[in-house]
Design a protein around this motif. Structure first.
Motif, PDB file in Angstrom:
ATOM      1  N   ASN A 163     -13.143   7.002  12.399  1.00 40.92           N
ATOM      2  CA  ASN A 163     -14.150   6.636  11.399  1.00 40.92           C
ATOM      3  C   ASN A 163     -13.758   7.029   9.979  1.00 40.92           C
ATOM      4  N   LEU A 164     -12.498   7.380   9.777  1.00 38.09           N
ATOM      5  CA  LEU A 164     -11.998   7.741   8.446  1.00 38.09           C
ATOM      6  C   LEU A 164     -11.150   6.591   7.911  1.00 38.09           C
ATOM      7  N   PHE A 165     -11.564   6.030   6.779  1.00 36.99           N
ATOM      8  CA  PHE A 165     -10.882   4.890   6.170  1.00 36.99           C
ATOM      9  C   PHE A 165     -10.380   5.292   4.786  1.00 36.99           C
ATOM     10  N   THR A 166      -9.058   5.180   4.556  1.00 31.12           N
ATOM     11  CA  THR A 166      -8.502   5.492   3.244  1.00 31.12           C
ATOM     12  C   THR A 166      -7.600   4.350   2.791  1.00 31.12           C
ATOM     13  N   CYS A 167      -7.437   4.222   1.473  1.00 26.34           N
ATOM     14  CA  CYS A 167      -6.588   3.154   0.950  1.00 26.34           C
ATOM     15  C   CYS A 167      -5.914   3.591  -0.338  1.00 26.34           C
ATOM     16  N   SER A 168      -4.983   2.748  -0.811  1.00 26.44           N
ATOM     17  CA  SER A 168      -4.103   3.160  -1.902  1.00 26.44           C
ATOM     18  C   SER A 168      -4.461   2.619  -3.280  1.00 26.44           C
ATOM     19  N   GLY A 169      -5.405   1.704  -3.392  1.00 24.98           N
ATOM     20  CA  GLY A 169      -5.685   1.179  -4.719  1.00 24.98           C
ATOM     21  C   GLY A 169      -6.912   0.298  -4.777  1.00 24.98           C
ATOM     22  N   PRO A 170      -7.321  -0.097  -5.986  1.00 26.27           N
ATOM     23  CA  PRO A 170      -8.534  -0.890  -6.169  1.00 26.27           C
ATOM     24  C   PRO A 170      -8.629  -2.156  -5.318  1.00 26.27           C
ATOM     25  N   PRO A 171      -7.551  -2.971  -5.195  1.00 28.61           N
ATOM     26  CA  PRO A 171      -7.701  -4.191  -4.387  1.00 28.61           C
ATOM     27  C   PRO A 171      -8.081  -3.895  -2.933  1.00 28.61           C
ATOM     28  N   ASN A 172      -7.632  -2.748  -2.432  1.00 25.88           N
ATOM     29  CA  ASN A 172      -7.932  -2.384  -1.050  1.00 25.88           C
ATOM     30  C   ASN A 172      -9.406  -2.034  -0.842  1.00 25.88           C
TER      31      ASN A 172
END
Length: 200
Positions: A163-172
């Motif tokens: 249940n942990l969601f991470t991303c690298s930048g604004p478009p994501n």
């Protein structure tokens, strides 16, 4: 009604906030009828925050020790990222934020951290032995910070660990908002929302 809390730090990016408010706003109008009950609410430790590129946002709910229990009932906690030059990291030690992260993590609720917000999330030291990513450019200085914590850094644009969601930048942020919509509703519902928003 289900609720998603979008936690606003000073210097947060509007695009990363709007990805969630807009996707779920459209869902509540054009989504399948059984799923039109998800409210996105901006919350903060202060009444107003200045955004990275200017402009001021008034949080819909000021979170204090007195109403923390109410936020604990929400289904998801979303943390948009921002720029250090806009004071995004200034209040990362905020006790309200730490308590929210602790509750959502220990109760296996959805946590979403976008771009540099992963740093604020990880520095609570509540997240352990989980896969995460963060902003990957700028000589990987944010990504390299992850290596000093008890987590598993992955050099990917989007990382999902339970249940942990991470991303690298604004478009994501847009990609993650759709992933969370699917998790809380259905794939068919997401396709309906995307079609109505002219999203490919």
């Amino acid at each position: 009604m289900k609720k998603i809390a979008v936690f606003l730090f000073e210097g947060a990016e509007l695009f990363e906030i709007a990805s969630f408010t807009d996707i779920f706003g459209w869902n509540n109008i054009v989504g399948l009828k059984e799923f039109r009950d998800i409210k996105v609410e901006t919350i903060s430790y202060k009444e107003e925050i200045k955004c990275t590129w200017g402009g001021t946002l008034k949080a819909e709910k000021l979170v204090t020790e007195n109403n923390l229990e109410e936020i604990f009932s929400y289904e998801a906690l979303v943390i948009p990222g921002g720029f250090g030059g806009a004071n995004f990291f200034k209040d990362k030690e905020n006790e309200i934020f730490k308590k929210l992260v602790k509750h959502f993590y220990e109760n296996n609720k959805i946590i979403v951290a976008i771009c540099t917000a992963v740093i604020n999330l990880i520095e609570t030291r509540e997240i352990k032995n989980r896969k995460v990513t963060t902003y990957l450019l700028d000589n990987k200085r944010y990504f390299n910070q992850l290596k000093k914590f008890d987590i598993i850094p992955e050099e990917k644009e989007i990382v999902v660990d339970e249940n942990l969601f991470t991303c690298s930048g604004p478009p994501n942020a847009l990609d993650l908002s759709l992933l969370i919509l699917e998790k809380m509703t259905s794939k068919e519902n997401v396709e309906i929302v995307k079609k109505n928003m002219f999203l490919k």
